[in-house]
Design a protein around this motif. Structure first.
Motif, mmCIF file in Angstrom:
data_model
loop_
_atom_site.group_PDB
_atom_site.id
_atom_site.type_symbol
_atom_site.label_atom_id
_atom_site.label_comp_id
_atom_site.label_asym_id
_atom_site.label_seq_id
_atom_site.Cartn_x
_atom_site.Cartn_y
_atom_site.Cartn_z
ATOM 1 N N LYS A 111 0.812 -1.218 0.000
ATOM 2 C CA LYS A 111 0.000 0.000 0.000
ATOM 3 C C LYS A 111 0.847 1.270 0.000
ATOM 4 C CE LYS A 111 -4.041 -2.163 2.102
ATOM 5 N NZ LYS A 111 -5.021 -2.155 3.214
ATOM 6 N N LYS A 153 -6.753 -10.124 -3.770
ATOM 7 C CA LYS A 153 -7.095 -8.731 -4.062
ATOM 8 C C LYS A 153 -5.855 -7.845 -4.061
ATOM 9 C CE LYS A 153 -10.341 -5.084 -2.795
ATOM 10 N NZ LYS A 153 -11.461 -4.690 -1.897
ATOM 11 N N SER A 157 -3.996 -6.199 -7.322
ATOM 12 C CA SER A 157 -3.880 -4.733 -7.309
ATOM 13 C C SER A 157 -2.446 -4.295 -7.587
ATOM 14 C CB SER A 157 -4.336 -4.173 -5.958
ATOM 15 O OG SER A 157 -5.712 -4.385 -5.753
ATOM 16 N N SER A 160 -1.553 -5.201 -11.355
ATOM 17 C CA SER A 160 -2.108 -4.258 -12.332
ATOM 18 C C SER A 160 -1.471 -2.877 -12.198
ATOM 19 C CB SER A 160 -3.625 -4.162 -12.167
ATOM 20 O OG SER A 160 -3.973 -3.757 -10.857
ATOM 21 N N PHE A 161 -1.170 -2.476 -10.962
ATOM 22 C CA PHE A 161 -0.544 -1.170 -10.728
ATOM 23 C C PHE A 161 0.809 -1.091 -11.432
ATOM 24 C CE2 PHE A 161 2.108 1.865 -8.542
ATOM 25 C CZ PHE A 161 1.265 2.906 -8.204
ATOM 26 N N LEU A 205 -1.635 2.693 -3.883
ATOM 27 C CA LEU A 205 -2.801 1.891 -4.242
ATOM 28 C C LEU A 205 -4.069 2.555 -3.739
ATOM 29 C CD1 LEU A 205 -1.705 -1.788 -3.496
ATOM 30 C CD2 LEU A 205 -1.804 -0.636 -5.698
#
Length: 208
Positions: A111, A153, A157, A160-161, A205
Motif C-alpha cells: 500500500k 485482491k 492490485s 495491475s498497478f 494503491l
C-alpha cells in the motif's frame, strides 16, 4: 514438409518449447501503430531451459534477437519450487508479489510502496531464463506461488498497478511503417527512436 513445421522443429531443437513459441507469436502480434504495447504471459510452469550449455547460449541469443523494445513484457509464473527462488529468508520469500529491475514488490509494503523495495534486490536470487529475460528488458515478474484466495485482491492490485506504471513510466518516440506480410495482408512495423524515463511515481494503491 510444410516450411513452418521445419521452423518449429528447429525452435524445439534450440530449446524453444511451445511456451517459447507462444512468446514469439505474441511479440509478433500486429499492434496498432504508435500504440502503447504490453504483453502479459501467464504460465503454469517455469521456463524450460535447454539441456545443453551450447543450446542454452543459442536460446539466449535467439531471445535477444526477437526482443521488441516497444513492447513492455510482464510474466506471471511459479518460481519457488523449480527455480530456487529466494529473497533474503523464507518469510520474506513468501511475502513477495513480484519484482523488476528497480525493486521487489511485497505484501507488507504494497500500500505504501506498490512499485517495490529496491533494497531487496541484492537479496533476490532465482534460476529462470524467462524471468531473467523479462526483467533484463525492463519488464515485471509476478510470483504465482504466493498467490492465494486470501491475498488475491492485494496481489492483483499490485500486479495491475505495476503493469500500468511500466507502460507510462517511459516516454517513447517511435517510427512506424506498413509492410506487406501476405498476399492480401499487411502489418505495422515500429522502431523506437528514443526513450526518456519519466519521474518516479508518488501514487499509492487506491483503497477499496
Amino acid at each position: 514438409m510444410h516450411p513452418l513445421s521445419f521452423y518449429f522443429i528447429l525452435l524445439k531443437f534450440a530449446g524453444f518449447d511451445p511456451q517459447s513459441q507462444a512468446y514469439l507469436e505474441a511479440i509478433d502480434y500486429p499492434f496498432r501503430a504508435h500504440a502503447v504495447k504490453a504483453m502479459i504471459a501467464v504460465s503454469s510452469s517455469p521456463c524450460q531451459k535447454s539441456a545443453s550449455y551450447v543450446l542454452h547460449l543459442l536460446q539466449k541469443a535467439r531471445a535477444a534477437l526477437v526482443r521488441h523494445p516497444s513492447i513492455q513484457l510482464n510474466l506471471i509464473t511459479p518460481l519457488a519450487a523449480e527455480c530456487s527462488f529466494k529473497v533474503k529468508d523464507d518469510k520474506t520469500t513468501k511475502n513477495v508479489i513480484g519484482f523488476n529491475n528497480k525493486g521487489v514488490f511485497t505484501f507488507t509494503d504494497a500500500k505504501k510502496k506498490p512499485t517495490g523495495n529496491p533494497d531487496l534486490l541484492k537479496d533476490l536470487s532465482y534460476d529462470d531464463f524467462c524471468s531473467e529475460y523479462t526483467t533484463g528488458f525492463g519488464g515485471n515478474v509476478f510470483v504465482l506461488d504466493n498467490f492465494s484466495p486470501k491475498n488475491k485482491k492485494l496481489f492483483t492490485s499490485v500486479t495491475s498497478f505495476n503493469i500500468a506504471e511500466s507502460l507510462v513510466s517511459t516516454e517513447k518516440s517511435t517510427q512506424c511503417i506498413c509492410l506487406r506480410d501476405g498476399l492480401f495482408s499487411a502489418k505495422n512495423v515500429c522502431m523506437v527512436l528514443s526513450s526518456q524515463p519519466k519521474p518516479p511515481t508518488t501514487r499509492r494503491l487506491q483503497k477499496g
